[in-house]
Design a protein around this motif. Structure first.
Motif, PDB file in Angstrom:
ATOM      1  N   THR A 157      12.142  -0.559  -1.556  1.00 47.02           N
ATOM      2  CA  THR A 157      10.950  -0.420  -2.550  1.00 47.02           C
ATOM      3  C   THR A 157      10.620  -1.964  -2.685  1.00 47.02           C
ATOM      4  O   THR A 157      11.162  -2.796  -3.240  1.00 47.02           O
ATOM      5  CB  THR A 157      11.424   0.313  -4.009  1.00 47.02           C
ATOM      6  OG1 THR A 157      11.967   1.584  -3.490  1.00 47.02           O
ATOM      7  CG2 THR A 157       9.987   0.484  -4.660  1.00 47.02           C
ATOM      8  N   ILE A 158       9.068  -1.980  -2.313  1.00 47.82           N
ATOM      9  CA  ILE A 158       8.754  -3.330  -2.510  1.00 47.82           C
ATOM     10  C   ILE A 158       7.534  -3.345  -3.935  1.00 47.82           C
ATOM     11  O   ILE A 158       6.801  -4.453  -3.925  1.00 47.82           O
ATOM     12  CB  ILE A 158       7.853  -3.718  -1.307  1.00 47.82           C
ATOM     13  CG1 ILE A 158       6.744  -2.887  -0.816  1.00 47.82           C
ATOM     14  CG2 ILE A 158       8.766  -4.006  -0.297  1.00 47.82           C
ATOM     15  CD1 ILE A 158       5.933  -3.124   0.538  1.00 47.82           C
ATOM     16  N   GLY A 159       7.408  -2.248  -4.420  1.00 47.99           N
ATOM     17  CA  GLY A 159       6.489  -2.407  -5.559  1.00 47.99           C
ATOM     18  C   GLY A 159       6.451  -1.253  -6.394  1.00 47.99           C
ATOM     19  O   GLY A 159       6.883  -0.016  -6.248  1.00 47.99           O
ATOM     20  N   TYR A 160       6.373  -1.450  -8.033  1.00 48.78           N
ATOM     21  CA  TYR A 160       6.348  -0.605  -8.898  1.00 48.78           C
ATOM     22  C   TYR A 160       4.931  -0.877  -9.735  1.00 48.78           C
ATOM     23  O   TYR A 160       4.548  -1.772  -9.850  1.00 48.78           O
ATOM     24  CB  TYR A 160       7.635  -0.850  -9.835  1.00 48.78           C
ATOM     25  CG  TYR A 160       8.978  -0.161  -9.216  1.00 48.78           C
ATOM     26  CD1 TYR A 160       9.258   1.183  -9.903  1.00 48.78           C
ATOM     27  CD2 TYR A 160       9.606  -0.720  -8.487  1.00 48.78           C
ATOM     28  CE1 TYR A 160      10.299   1.625  -9.352  1.00 48.78           C
ATOM     29  CE2 TYR A 160      10.837  -0.221  -7.986  1.00 48.78           C
ATOM     30  CZ  TYR A 160      11.145   1.121  -8.594  1.00 48.78           C
ATOM     31  OH  TYR A 160      12.395   1.317  -7.868  1.00 48.78           O
ATOM     32  N   LYS A 161       4.505   0.464 -10.226  1.00 46.30           N
ATOM     33  CA  LYS A 161       3.540   0.546 -10.949  1.00 46.30           C
ATOM     34  C   LYS A 161       3.766   0.074 -12.393  1.00 46.30           C
ATOM     35  O   LYS A 161       4.876  -0.194 -12.675  1.00 46.30           O
ATOM     36  CB  LYS A 161       2.685   1.848 -11.265  1.00 46.30           C
ATOM     37  CG  LYS A 161       2.111   2.593  -9.926  1.00 46.30           C
ATOM     38  CD  LYS A 161       1.473   3.915 -10.132  1.00 46.30           C
ATOM     39  CE  LYS A 161       0.253   3.942 -11.061  1.00 46.30           C
ATOM     40  NZ  LYS A 161      -0.882   3.346 -10.402  1.00 46.30           N
ATOM     41  N   TRP A 270       4.013  -4.618 -10.311  1.00 47.92           N
ATOM     42  CA  TRP A 270       4.473  -5.780  -9.549  1.00 47.92           C
ATOM     43  C   TRP A 270       4.671  -5.142  -7.979  1.00 47.92           C
ATOM     44  O   TRP A 270       5.338  -4.319  -7.907  1.00 47.92           O
ATOM     45  CB  TRP A 270       5.639  -6.505 -10.182  1.00 47.92           C
ATOM     46  CG  TRP A 270       6.371  -7.604  -9.472  1.00 47.92           C
ATOM     47  CD1 TRP A 270       7.087  -7.956  -8.529  1.00 47.92           C
ATOM     48  CD2 TRP A 270       5.505  -8.772  -9.681  1.00 47.92           C
ATOM     49  NE1 TRP A 270       7.079  -9.325  -8.403  1.00 47.92           N
ATOM     50  CE2 TRP A 270       6.128  -9.804  -9.001  1.00 47.92           C
ATOM     51  CE3 TRP A 270       4.369  -9.163 -10.432  1.00 47.92           C
ATOM     52  CZ2 TRP A 270       5.672 -11.010  -8.873  1.00 47.92           C
ATOM     53  CZ3 TRP A 270       4.061 -10.499 -10.539  1.00 47.92           C
ATOM     54  CH2 TRP A 270       4.845 -11.618  -9.903  1.00 47.92           C
ATOM     55  N   GLU A 271       4.179  -6.081  -7.069  1.00 49.30           N
ATOM     56  CA  GLU A 271       4.315  -5.564  -5.704  1.00 49.30           C
ATOM     57  C   GLU A 271       4.423  -6.858  -4.992  1.00 49.30           C
ATOM     58  O   GLU A 271       3.784  -7.728  -5.061  1.00 49.30           O
ATOM     59  CB  GLU A 271       2.753  -4.998  -5.148  1.00 49.30           C
ATOM     60  CG  GLU A 271       3.021  -4.458  -3.697  1.00 49.30           C
ATOM     61  CD  GLU A 271       1.675  -4.064  -3.247  1.00 49.30           C
ATOM     62  OE1 GLU A 271       1.688  -3.476  -2.169  1.00 49.30           O
ATOM     63  OE2 GLU A 271       0.826  -3.854  -4.264  1.00 49.30           O
ATOM     64  N   THR A 272       5.540  -6.981  -4.242  1.00 50.18           N
ATOM     65  CA  THR A 272       5.884  -7.956  -3.298  1.00 50.18           C
ATOM     66  C   THR A 272       5.259  -8.264  -1.889  1.00 50.18           C
ATOM     67  O   THR A 272       5.012  -9.217  -1.419  1.00 50.18           O
ATOM     68  CB  THR A 272       7.521  -8.076  -3.298  1.00 50.18           C
ATOM     69  OG1 THR A 272       7.746  -6.948  -2.504  1.00 50.18           O
ATOM     70  CG2 THR A 272       8.112  -8.239  -4.476  1.00 50.18           C
ATOM     71  N   GLY A 273       5.189  -6.861  -1.283  1.00 52.91           N
ATOM     72  CA  GLY A 273       4.515  -6.860  -0.014  1.00 52.91           C
ATOM     73  C   GLY A 273       5.606  -6.946   1.069  1.00 52.91           C
ATOM     74  O   GLY A 273       6.796  -7.233   0.955  1.00 52.91           O
ATOM     75  N   ARG A 274       5.214  -6.457   1.978  1.00 53.49           N
ATOM     76  CA  ARG A 274       6.063  -6.218   3.332  1.00 53.49           C
ATOM     77  C   ARG A 274       6.667  -7.378   4.072  1.00 53.49           C
ATOM     78  O   ARG A 274       7.613  -7.398   4.823  1.00 53.49           O
ATOM     79  CB  ARG A 274       5.351  -5.427   4.298  1.00 53.49           C
ATOM     80  CG  ARG A 274       4.242  -5.990   5.069  1.00 53.49           C
ATOM     81  CD  ARG A 274       3.504  -4.831   5.803  1.00 53.49           C
ATOM     82  NE  ARG A 274       3.300  -3.707   5.384  1.00 53.49           N
ATOM     83  CZ  ARG A 274       3.954  -2.563   5.750  1.00 53.49           C
ATOM     84  NH1 ARG A 274       4.860  -2.684   6.836  1.00 53.49           N
ATOM     85  NH2 ARG A 274       3.667  -1.367   5.567  1.00 53.49           N
ATOM     86  N   LYS A 296       8.681   1.359   0.602  1.00 51.47           N
ATOM     87  CA  LYS A 296       8.173   2.294  -0.494  1.00 51.47           C
ATOM     88  C   LYS A 296       7.299   1.642  -1.461  1.00 51.47           C
ATOM     89  O   LYS A 296       7.853   0.478  -1.851  1.00 51.47           O
ATOM     90  CB  LYS A 296       9.254   3.141  -1.298  1.00 51.47           C
ATOM     91  CG  LYS A 296       9.849   4.067  -0.190  1.00 51.47           C
ATOM     92  CD  LYS A 296      10.919   5.016  -0.735  1.00 51.47           C
ATOM     93  CE  LYS A 296      11.462   5.905   0.103  1.00 51.47           C
ATOM     94  NZ  LYS A 296      12.627   6.861  -0.603  1.00 51.47           N
ATOM     95  N   LEU A 297       6.398   2.275  -2.182  1.00 53.53           N
ATOM     96  CA  LEU A 297       5.675   1.914  -3.464  1.00 53.53           C
ATOM     97  C   LEU A 297       6.063   2.949  -4.538  1.00 53.53           C
ATOM     98  O   LEU A 297       5.738   4.141  -4.017  1.00 53.53           O
ATOM     99  CB  LEU A 297       4.281   1.536  -3.195  1.00 53.53           C
ATOM    100  CG  LEU A 297       3.765   0.557  -2.316  1.00 53.53           C
ATOM    101  CD1 LEU A 297       2.270   0.651  -2.088  1.00 53.53           C
ATOM    102  CD2 LEU A 297       4.339  -0.904  -2.894  1.00 53.53           C
ATOM    103  N   ALA A 317      13.412  -3.477  -4.620  1.00 52.14           N
ATOM    104  CA  ALA A 317      14.600  -2.657  -5.191  1.00 52.14           C
ATOM    105  C   ALA A 317      15.114  -1.882  -4.233  1.00 52.14           C
ATOM    106  O   ALA A 317      14.408  -1.498  -3.272  1.00 52.14           O
ATOM    107  CB  ALA A 317      13.834  -1.763  -6.257  1.00 52.14           C
ATOM    108  N   TYR A 318      16.427  -1.545  -4.182  1.00 50.86           N
ATOM    109  CA  TYR A 318      17.192  -0.799  -3.272  1.00 50.86           C
ATOM    110  C   TYR A 318      18.557  -0.169  -3.943  1.00 50.86           C
ATOM    111  O   TYR A 318      19.054  -0.681  -4.841  1.00 50.86           O
ATOM    112  CB  TYR A 318      17.838  -1.828  -2.221  1.00 50.86           C
ATOM    113  CG  TYR A 318      18.647  -0.933  -1.177  1.00 50.86           C
ATOM    114  CD1 TYR A 318      18.139  -0.598  -0.217  1.00 50.86           C
ATOM    115  CD2 TYR A 318      19.843  -1.029  -1.268  1.00 50.86           C
ATOM    116  CE1 TYR A 318      18.760   0.242   0.911  1.00 50.86           C
ATOM    117  CE2 TYR A 318      20.848  -0.204  -0.407  1.00 50.86           C
ATOM    118  CZ  TYR A 318      20.156   0.315   0.723  1.00 50.86           C
ATOM    119  OH  TYR A 318      20.826   1.033   1.650  1.00 50.86           O
ATOM    120  N   GLY A 319      18.564   1.234  -3.376  1.00 54.21           N
ATOM    121  CA  GLY A 319      19.810   1.640  -3.800  1.00 54.21           C
ATOM    122  C   GLY A 319      19.957   2.857  -3.129  1.00 54.21           C
ATOM    123  O   GLY A 319      18.942   3.679  -2.945  1.00 54.21           O
TER     124      GLY A 319
END
Length: 352
Positions: A157-161, A270-274, A296-297, A317-319
């Motif tokens: 996951t590279i971003g969360y609202k 927060w979004e980091t980008g691919r 994923k976002l 984020a990963y799990g």
């Protein structure tokens, strides 16, 4: 060394750890991390912290990689058991499973020279306070950060609202229900409809769900003592990147009229980008373990929203686990996926 991640997670699931009541689980994790060779302790706010490091030739640590999950869960007891290759229990997916995978991976994978791995089981992620993450963001400075949240073992996951948590109250003199004026509950209903309409207008033309304003009515109460009647509502608005929060809060206040409005919490998206270096490491490790990686976002919010803006470092984020089972009465995690998640994490840690 061998680490039984299933046994570790099962022990974690047996300990109830609602937000603000994580002490028993923190003590358990400190004991287990110490037994696995990590230097472990609880910090000032109750986070469980485990450290493993390999100093360079000068005896120094050049970089710190933080792996942060959370210990707390939402309410709802689920009998802990293994059925058909799945481990059941509250928090199996959100997010004791990802935290157990992180602990196991750090115990199994020695840090490269000059690197410190710090595993943190944070407190109060499921509450509005996010006390554990806020303390960590203020007291540490990570060079890379992995947030332990369910993405599925083959995705990252590279971003969360973001989130704006609002509490609105309406109060007025009691009156006969046949009277001409609206009741306090009716005024509250009008306010909620106004919030939904406003969010829809602000989202017009935005194709991605991640870019829209998403309101949710989380709590609604009303009552009367015969003299005064009242209504109270809690609303969460999931925010897109770049949301004008002050403007949104101001317009929502206008909709409340003479009602009371409070902002209980706010976290930016927060979004980091691919192209994030850590995302690339995860994609490489996922491929190496036989899966086709996905990015994923998420429309929810997590501790990434706290530490991301504070540290501005590579972060994902990963799990293991299906996030569709978050907070569900049938929450469970596939044991094979849990074990695969440990190996994917090890592959990433070997390359940082």
């Amino acid at each position: 060394m061998q680490v039984d991640v299933v046994e570790l997670l099962r022990g974690m699931l047996e300990i109830e750890s609602l937000s603000g009541r994580e002490e028993r689980l923190a003590a358990f994790l400190v004991e287990r991390m110490s037994a696995l060779g990590l230097h472990a302790h609880t910090d000032e706010v109750g986070n469980a912290v485990g450290v493993r490091e390999t100093p360079n030739g000068a005896g120094e640590i050049e970089r710190e990689i933080v792996l942060m999950g959370h210990m707390d869960t939402v309410p709802g007891r689920i009998p802990v058991r293994i059925e058909d290759g799945e481990l059941w229990g509250r928090g199996a997916v959100d997010a004791k499973g990802p935290l157990a995978a992180m602990i196991a991976a750090v115990a199994l994978q020695a840090p490269p020279e000059g690197v410190r791995f710090t595993v943190i089981g944070a407190v109060e992620e499921e509450s509005a306070t996010s006390r554990g993450a806020r303390h960590v963001a203020a007291m540490r400075r990570a060079d890379m950060c992995i947030i332990g949240e369910p993405s599925g073992s083959g995705a990252v996951t590279i971003g969360y609202k973001g989130r704006l948590l609002l509490r609105c109250g309406m109060e007025q003199a009691s009156a006969h229900t046949a009277g001409p004026g609206p009741s306090a509950p009716e005024r509250m209903a009008d306010w909620w409809i106004g919030v939904r309409t406003l969010c829809a207008a602000l989202s017009a033309g935005r194709e991605r769900l991640f870019d829209r304003y998403l309101p949710c009515l989380r709590e609604l109460q009303s009552g009367s003592d015969g003299i005064t009647e009242w209504a109270m509502a809690v609303v969460s608005v999931r925010l897109p990147p770049g949301a004008e929060v002050d403007e949104l809060a101001g317009r929502v206040r206008e909709l409340a009229g003479d009602g009371r409005l409070a902002v209980d919490a706010h976290e930016p998206a927060w979004e980091t980008g691919r192209d994030d270096p850590l995302a690339k490491l995860f994609m490489r490790s996922i491929r190496a373990h036989g899966a086709r990686p996905a990015l994923k976002l998420k429309t929810g919010t997590c501790d990434m929203n706290i530490v991301g803006p504070a540290w501005r470092c590579p972060i994902v984020a990963y799990g293991p686990g299906d996030s569709g089972l978050d907070h569900a009465p049938n929450e469970r995690i596939c044991i094979e996926e849990l074990q695969r998640g440990v190996e994917v994490l090890r592959g990433v840690l070997a390359q940082v």
